[in-house]
Every structure is written in C-alpha cells, then in structure tokens.
Design an enzyme around this catalytic site. Structure first.
Site, PDB file in Angstrom:
ATOM      1  CG  HIS A 106     -30.396 -30.263  14.035  1.00  0.00           C
ATOM      2  ND1 HIS A 106     -31.114 -30.843  13.143  1.00  0.00           N
ATOM      3  CD2 HIS A 106     -31.013 -30.448  15.368  1.00  0.00           C
ATOM      4  CE1 HIS A 106     -32.215 -31.678  13.826  1.00  0.00           C
ATOM      5  NE2 HIS A 106     -32.116 -31.283  15.137  1.00  0.00           N
ATOM      6  CG  HIS A 131     -33.889 -29.264  19.423  1.00  0.00           C
ATOM      7  ND1 HIS A 131     -35.356 -29.244  18.667  1.00  0.00           N
ATOM      8  CD2 HIS A 131     -33.411 -30.093  18.933  1.00  0.00           C
ATOM      9  CE1 HIS A 131     -35.333 -30.331  17.872  1.00  0.00           C
ATOM     10  NE2 HIS A 131     -34.135 -31.070  17.957  1.00  0.00           N
ATOM     11  CG  LEU A 132     -31.237 -22.326  20.519  1.00  0.00           C
ATOM     12  CD1 LEU A 132     -30.977 -21.151  20.059  1.00  0.00           C
ATOM     13  CD2 LEU A 132     -29.775 -23.046  21.458  1.00  0.00           C
ATOM     14  NE  ARG A 133     -36.054 -28.437  24.270  1.00  0.00           N
ATOM     15  CZ  ARG A 133     -36.169 -29.556  23.398  1.00  0.00           C
ATOM     16  NH1 ARG A 133     -36.764 -29.206  22.347  1.00  0.00           N
ATOM     17  NH2 ARG A 133     -35.756 -30.474  23.634  1.00  0.00           N
ATOM     18  CG  ASN A 160     -39.013 -29.285  17.901  1.00  0.00           C
ATOM     19  OD1 ASN A 160     -37.996 -28.522  18.193  1.00  0.00           O
ATOM     20  ND2 ASN A 160     -38.807 -30.423  18.500  1.00  0.00           N
ATOM     21  CE  LYS A 207     -36.175 -31.450  11.338  1.00  0.00           C
ATOM     22  NZ  LYS A 207     -35.141 -31.520  12.368  1.00  0.00           N
ATOM     23  CG  HIS A 242     -36.918 -36.199  12.413  1.00  0.00           C
ATOM     24  ND1 HIS A 242     -36.356 -36.103  13.796  1.00  0.00           N
ATOM     25  CD2 HIS A 242     -37.473 -37.509  12.448  1.00  0.00           C
ATOM     26  CE1 HIS A 242     -36.272 -37.135  14.352  1.00  0.00           C
ATOM     27  NE2 HIS A 242     -37.006 -38.158  13.762  1.00  0.00           N
ATOM     28  CG  HIS A 253     -30.985 -35.768  13.784  1.00  0.00           C
ATOM     29  ND1 HIS A 253     -31.781 -36.621  12.828  1.00  0.00           N
ATOM     30  CD2 HIS A 253     -31.937 -34.903  14.166  1.00  0.00           C
ATOM     31  CE1 HIS A 253     -33.103 -36.281  13.037  1.00  0.00           C
ATOM     32  NE2 HIS A 253     -33.111 -35.210  13.579  1.00  0.00           N
ATOM     33  CG  LEU A 307     -36.826 -40.481  19.174  1.00  0.00           C
ATOM     34  CD1 LEU A 307     -38.396 -39.914  18.986  1.00  0.00           C
ATOM     35  CD2 LEU A 307     -36.930 -42.078  18.447  1.00  0.00           C
ATOM     36  CG  ASP A 324     -31.009 -33.609  17.453  1.00  0.00           C
ATOM     37  OD1 ASP A 324     -31.670 -32.472  17.618  1.00  0.00           O
ATOM     38  OD2 ASP A 324     -31.273 -34.689  17.291  1.00  0.00           O
ATOM     39  CG  HIS A 375     -36.350 -33.133  26.831  1.00  0.00           C
ATOM     40  ND1 HIS A 375     -37.400 -32.708  26.478  1.00  0.00           N
ATOM     41  CD2 HIS A 375     -35.719 -33.775  25.919  1.00  0.00           C
ATOM     42  CE1 HIS A 375     -37.645 -32.939  25.404  1.00  0.00           C
ATOM     43  NE2 HIS A 375     -36.606 -33.712  24.788  1.00  0.00           N
ATOM     44  CB  ALA A 415     -36.568 -38.441  22.321  1.00  0.00           C
TER      45      ALA A 415
HETATM   46  O1  DOR Z   1     -34.401 -36.702  20.377  1.00  0.00           O
HETATM   47  C1  DOR Z   1     -35.004 -35.847  20.010  1.00  0.00           C
HETATM   48  N1  DOR Z   1     -35.232 -34.730  20.562  1.00  0.00           N
HETATM   49  N2  DOR Z   1     -35.265 -35.824  18.758  1.00  0.00           N
HETATM   50  C2  DOR Z   1     -35.973 -34.914  17.915  1.00  0.00           C
HETATM   51  O2  DOR Z   1     -36.290 -35.245  16.667  1.00  0.00           O
HETATM   52  C3  DOR Z   1     -36.462 -33.864  18.609  1.00  0.00           C
HETATM   53  C4  DOR Z   1     -35.690 -33.545  19.951  1.00  0.00           C
HETATM   54  C5  DOR Z   1     -36.596 -32.699  20.797  1.00  0.00           C
HETATM   55  O3  DOR Z   1     -36.973 -31.560  20.494  1.00  0.00           O
HETATM   56  O4  DOR Z   1     -36.422 -32.818  22.309  1.00  0.00           O
HETATM   57 ZN    ZN Z   2     -33.379 -32.113  16.454  1.00  0.00          ZN
END
Ligand code: DOR
Ligand code: ZN
Length: 352
Positions: A19, A21-23, A47, A105, A142, A180, A225, A253, A257, A269
């Site tokens: 899991h 997030h690579l943006r 996402n 997802k 999620h 998570h 989150l 996870d 940011h 988050a």
């Molecule tokens: O903390 C989080 N950040 N929870 C998520 O479900 C999404 C993630 C994000 O994409 O920043």
């Molecule tokens: Zn996530």
C-alpha cells in the site's frame, strides 16, 4: 567499512509494500526512488486527480511510474483501479486478465484525500464486486465511514459494523484487504474472518498513538487517515503483527505531501515513511521480541495472499544507527520523513 558480524545483520527476502501513494509529476519523481530502494514491488494507490479509475488510466500511470524510476531500479509497480459508482465490471475484469490491474480500491466517498469520486453506497458496486469474486481479484478497502456524525476516532469500528460485515456476508469468497488497520476491532475482525480477508499495517500505526498529534502543540506531521487511535489500539496492532498471522502484512501507506501543505490551517492527511520504512518496522518488531517474524510479514504473507511469487533477492538491515533528516527535497517538493530528527537502531544496507 567492514561488514558487521552476522548477528548484527538481518537478511530477509526482498520485501514488498502492499500500500503506497507514489503521486504523479514532479512529486512522483521525487519520492518513487525511496520505495524502489527498499521494496521489490508495491501496490500503488489510485487516488490521483483525476482518479485512476479505468484500465487505460492505470496503464498510462504505470508507464509514468516506470519512466520516473532511477535507471538501475528493478522495482515493479502493481496497479489498482479506483472504484466509483459508475465502474464498469467488464473494464476491470479486462485489466485484471491483461495483467494491467492487480486489485481495485474502495474509497468511501469523502472519507479521505481525493476520495470525492469514491463509492457513495456499496450496493452501487455490487456487480463489480460480484465479478471480482468470480475472477479472484482482490478488493482493497479504506475502512472508514465518511459520516460526519460519527466521531473521527470511531469511523473504522463503525465501518466494520455497517459496511465491511455486509461485504463479507454478501461476497463470502471475495478476497479483501482491510488497508492500514488502526483499531483492536479491526484486528479482531480480520483474525476471526476466513482466509480471504487480510489486513495491512503501517509503520507509523505501530509506533504512535493519538497523543503524538498533540505533544506540546499541534503536530501536523503525525496526522493521517485513518487517524492514530488510543494506546490500547496501538498495542493490539503490535500484538497482531508479532503473532505472525499470515493474514497480516506490510503496507506503509507512505503518503507524501509538501511540507507547506501539512503545516497549514487545514493540513493534508498522510505521513511520508518510505525512506526509513524497514528500519521503522524492524525497530517495532525487535521491541516486541518478534524480529524472527519480520521477514514473513514483509516478504511472504503479502505475495501469498495475492497469489504472486515471492521475490528472488534478499536485502540486509544492519544494527547501526540511522538518522532520518528533517526533510528531503526543496520548495514545493520538500517532504518531511517519518522519524525526522530521531535515531533508529537499524540501517537499510541494500541488496544482500
Ligand atoms: O493519510 C492519508 N493520506 N490517508 C489516506 O487515505 C490518503 C492518503 C493520501 O493520499 O494523502
Ligand atoms: Zn493510503
């Protein structure tokens, strides 16, 4: 520098991150190397804006990730599709059959970052879940309700009662990963369910409880989150991973940011834990006398659940201090890693 003696070196099969997030764009280029350095494969969250909600979008995103990788990387991104109320089961099934998609997802609409296109009611995706059950395609969840009337610290437990138990009853053979997990209730639900229901656990939920966000002031870098819960829940997660259950595996996870977007009146988050993920997990496992369980958690349970081969190579962690910096990158790309300013007792040493 000579290699440390064997007892001070932990060698494990190359792990995977189930899991992350690579943006996209410049942030993708800035962060992907950190994940590729430690992990053989990763399940990449969809996402983005717009969401990666079709096989075609997932194939294009996969190409952008491969193009952003360091030249010597052998890392393999495993793609997911973001479910919406309109998802076409035929498109998802084709993506899975062609090897473009590994999983789908489920974001409940408005539950988290970029989830506004998510599912408003699981009955709207019944035909998709039905098809996924038939073809053996995993659903990644999620697990939080988005209802503002529910206390934020209760949203995972309420999701189990209202939504997850219904999915499990209606689709008893669907492979589901509860992503998570953060509560004792989620641990109990997963461990009491059949072998088709598993969970990922992050490095940060093993180390912090909700006090971390308020230690002497508001600490936005510990906000994610699902939000960290009370200490008793952190201890339930620690016990669950130390148990060695094959239903529980590694998923960082990692959710970077830019620092300015975290340190803001309405901060985003997510924790960026990719750079020291294995060091963090090793520290928690060792504190619980469970270092012998780390390899299966990191490198075996995930691929077995997904029906994929184990990675071939190995990596080493040395018992030597690592010092996570305050930040990586600059300006709009400056990101603060989890454990910034701390000293961790383990150091990732690459391929072994
Ligand atoms: O903390 C989080 N950040 N929870 C998520 O479900 C999404 C993630 C994000 O994409 O920043
Ligand atoms: Zn996530």
């Amino acid at each position: 520098m000579p290699s440390p003696p064997a007892s001070d070196r932990l060698v494990i099969r190359r792990p995977d991150d189930w899991h992350v997030h690579l943006r996209d764009g410049d942030m993708l280029k800035a962060v992907v190397g950190h994940t590729a350095r430690q992990f053989g494969r990763a399940i990449v969250m969809p996402n983005l804006q717009p969401p990666v909600n079709t096989t075609a979008r997932a194939a294009a995103y996969r190409e952008r990730i491969l193009a952003a990788l360091p030249a010597d990387a052998t890392f393999q991104p495993l793609m997911t599709a973001y479910l919406t109320d309109q998802t076409d089961p035929a498109d998802i099934a084709r993506g899975f059959a062609e090897g473009v998609l590994t999983a789908c997802k489920l974001y409940p609409a408005h539950a988290t970052t970029n989830s506004e296109h998510g599912v408003t009611d699981v009955t709207n995706i019944a035909s998709v879940l039905d098809r996924m059950q038939v073809i053996g395609m995993p659903l990644l969840v999620h697990g939080e309700v988005a209802d503002r009337d529910i206390d934020i610290f209760d949203r995972e437990a309420v999701f189990i009662e209202r939504v997850f138990s219904k999915i499990a009853r209606t689709f008893p053979d669907l492979k589901v990963v509860f992503e998570h997990i953060t509560t004792a209730e989620a641990v109990a639900f997963v461990l009491e369910s059949g072998p088709n229901i598993a969970a990922t656990v992050t490095p940060h939920h093993l180390r912090i409880n909700r006090n971390a966000m308020f230690e002497g002031g508001i600490r936005p870098h510990f906000y994610c989150l699902p939000v960290a819960k009370r200490e008793k829940h952190r201890l339930a997660l620690r016990k669950a991973v130390a148990s060695g259950s094959p239903k529980i595996f590694l998923g960082t996870d990692s959710a970077p940011h830019a620092i300015g977007r975290k340190e803001a009146a309405c901060g985003c988050a997510g924790l960026f834990n990719a750079p020291f993920a294995l060091e963090s997990y090793a520290t928690s496992f060792e504190e619980d006398g469970a270092l012998d369980k780390l390899e299966a958690f990191a490198s075996e349970h995930g691929p077995r659940f997904y029906g994929l081969p184990l990675n071939e190579g190995h990596v080493a962690l040395d018992r030597a201090p690592s010092h996570p910096p305050q930040a990586f990158g600059e300006g709009e790309l400056a990101v603060k890693p989890f454990h910034a300013g701390e000293t961790l007792p383990w150091r990732f040493a690459g391929a072994a």
